[in-house]
Design a protein around this motif. Structure first.
Motif, short mmCIF file in Angstrom:
data_model
loop_
_atom_site.label_atom_id
_atom_site.label_comp_id
_atom_site.label_asym_id
_atom_site.label_seq_id
_atom_site.Cartn_x
_atom_site.Cartn_y
_atom_site.Cartn_z
N UNK A 197 0.84 -1.20 0.00
CA UNK A 197 0.00 0.00 0.00
C UNK A 197 0.88 1.25 0.00
N UNK A 198 1.97 1.20 0.75
CA UNK A 198 2.94 2.29 0.74
C UNK A 198 4.33 1.66 0.80
N UNK A 199 5.36 2.49 0.94
CA UNK A 199 6.71 1.95 1.06
C UNK A 199 7.50 2.76 2.07
N UNK A 200 8.62 2.20 2.46
CA UNK A 200 9.41 2.77 3.56
C UNK A 200 9.79 4.23 3.30
N UNK A 201 10.14 4.55 2.04
CA UNK A 201 10.54 5.91 1.72
C UNK A 201 9.45 6.92 2.02
N UNK A 202 8.20 6.55 1.77
CA UNK A 202 7.09 7.48 2.05
C UNK A 202 6.87 7.62 3.55
N UNK A 203 7.07 6.53 4.28
CA UNK A 203 6.95 6.60 5.74
C UNK A 203 8.05 7.51 6.31
N UNK A 204 9.26 7.42 5.74
CA UNK A 204 10.36 8.30 6.14
C UNK A 204 9.98 9.76 5.89
N UNK A 205 9.30 9.99 4.75
CA UNK A 205 8.86 11.35 4.39
C UNK A 205 7.84 11.85 5.42
N UNK A 206 6.89 11.00 5.80
CA UNK A 206 5.89 11.37 6.81
C UNK A 206 6.57 11.67 8.15
N UNK A 207 7.56 10.86 8.49
CA UNK A 207 8.27 11.07 9.76
C UNK A 207 8.97 12.43 9.77
N UNK A 208 9.64 12.77 8.66
CA UNK A 208 10.33 14.06 8.58
C UNK A 208 9.35 15.22 8.67
N UNK A 209 8.16 15.02 8.14
CA UNK A 209 7.15 16.08 8.13
C UNK A 209 6.28 16.08 9.38
N UNK A 265 12.70 20.75 2.62
CA UNK A 265 12.11 21.24 3.87
C UNK A 265 13.24 21.57 4.84
N UNK A 266 12.88 22.06 6.02
CA UNK A 266 13.91 22.54 6.95
C UNK A 266 14.85 21.42 7.39
N UNK A 267 14.30 20.24 7.64
CA UNK A 267 15.13 19.13 8.10
C UNK A 267 16.14 18.72 7.04
#
Length: 368
Positions: A183-195, A343-345
């Protein structure tokens, strides 16, 4: 802060220099950089320049990714080949594997190259588009560290295992379908975490089969084996999760069995508690359209199919139907004169890279 856009040429020069300082030969550094930037150009931000440090530079430092790529062709036929990547840069291995598949397709109609002992190769669509640029059909897939649970299971067994197709059309953009079989992948979860964003329910399950939504917690639990991604279709069979599970298994087999490479739990990146190379497998297929029909006729038919789909009756409240590759083209039209969004991070991360790799002349670009 609002997103800051940094020109593509600035990021390209910076990344090549960082990779060279990390031990990657300059020509290879240019390939790696091009793959990562191309992802950002088309909106695949989860596989873009944000992965430079955590997925590539850090792994080179950890000694589990060889900066100098010495891939080896271990078996070859007129239309086929098997490559051992010897844990080099996945982008470089993949680029050369697809290049070989393309050359074989141009000579004999089709080419397929299977790869073992490779590493993360970035944005899969890049390699499919290599074939498209030569008026060929491009197909690629790769296995990955375990993160998907099989239907009715809760243990992460399969990788996100993208299956990617690229086909030329008579439009301003090709057909490009590049998506994970989860349904999703690790890279997108990393993106959500950063945001700092919460994950939607149904993307990730815990050991009891319940949804998990804390992105930072999920990233830790995936590594520890306490959480798993759901396959395309979602949890169970009601929404056809077995289909994503099945397609993920197809990619796993084609990324391991033909080349006799590693698979599933062999790909965790750990052995006896120590970090080890991931030893991923990939496959690349190129198909010469002219062996079947005139290229222009193929492009026109493909374009007609896409146009008819977009012109079909729309759901109430919806103004537009998309076809694969169209949103990516729209992103490119928006970003082509702006650059890569930061983004800032990510600005902070690249600013630290300026310090760590003695590239102070670039630091002004990464000020928030």
């Amino acid at each position: 802060m609002e997103q800051k856009y940094i020109p593509f040429d600035v990021i390209e020069k910076f990344m090549v220099q960082v990779l060279v300082k990390a031990g990657v030969p300059e020509n290879d550094a240019k390939i790696v950089t091009d793959v990562l930037i191309q992802a950002d150009k088309l909106g695949f931000d989860s596989h873009g320049v944000n992965r430079l440090k955590p997925i590539y530079l850090d792994r080179i430092k950890d000694g589990i990714l060889n900066p100098v790529t010495n891939y080896e062709v271990v078996k070859e036929g007129p239309t086929t080949a098997v490559i051992d990547g010897h844990n080099g840069m996945g982008h470089v291995i993949a680029y050369n594997a697809m290049k070989m598949a393309i050359e074989k397709a141009k000579k004999l109609g089709m080419g397929m190259v299977a790869v073992r002992n490779s590493t993360h190769y970035g944005f899969a669509g890049y390699y499919a588009l290599m074939a498209v640029k030569e008026n060929l059909i491009g197909i690629t897939g790769t296995n990955a560290r375990p993160s998907i649970a099989p239907t009715f299971g809760v243990e992460n067994m399969l990788g996100t295992n993208p299956m990617t197709f690229g086909m030329p059309t008579d439009e301003d953009f090709p057909f490009l379908l590049d998506c994970a079989t989860s349904v999703t992948q690790r890279g997108k979860i990393e993106l959500y975490a950063r945001q700092g964003k919460t994950l939607p329910k149904g993307w990730v399950i815990d050991e009891n089969g319940e949804s998990k939504t804390d992105a930072n917690e999920v990233l830790q639990d995936l590594i520890a084996g306490r959480a798993a991604l759901t396959p395309l279709g979602g949890i169970g069979e009601e929404t056809a999760g077995y289909k994503g599970y099945g397609y993920s298994t197809v990619v796993e087999i084609l990324s391991a069995a033909l080349q006799q490479g590693a698979y599933m739990k062999m790909l965790t990146g750990f052995r006896d508690g120590k970090k080890v190379p991931y030893q991923l497998g990939h496959f690349f297929i190129a198909i010469d359209i002219s062996a079947f029909t005139e290229v222009d006729d193929f492009k026109k038919t493909a374009g007609n199919i896409l146009r008819e789909l977009r012109a079909s009756k729309k759901m109430p409240g919806q103004s537009r139907i998309y076809t694969a590759g169209e949103k990516e083209h729209d992103v490119w039209m928006f970003r082509k004169d702006k650059g890569v969004p930061f983004n800032e991070k990510l600005l902070e991360e690249f600013s630290l890279l300026c310090d760590n790799y003695d590239l102070q002349s670039f630091k002004e670009h990464f000020q928030s």
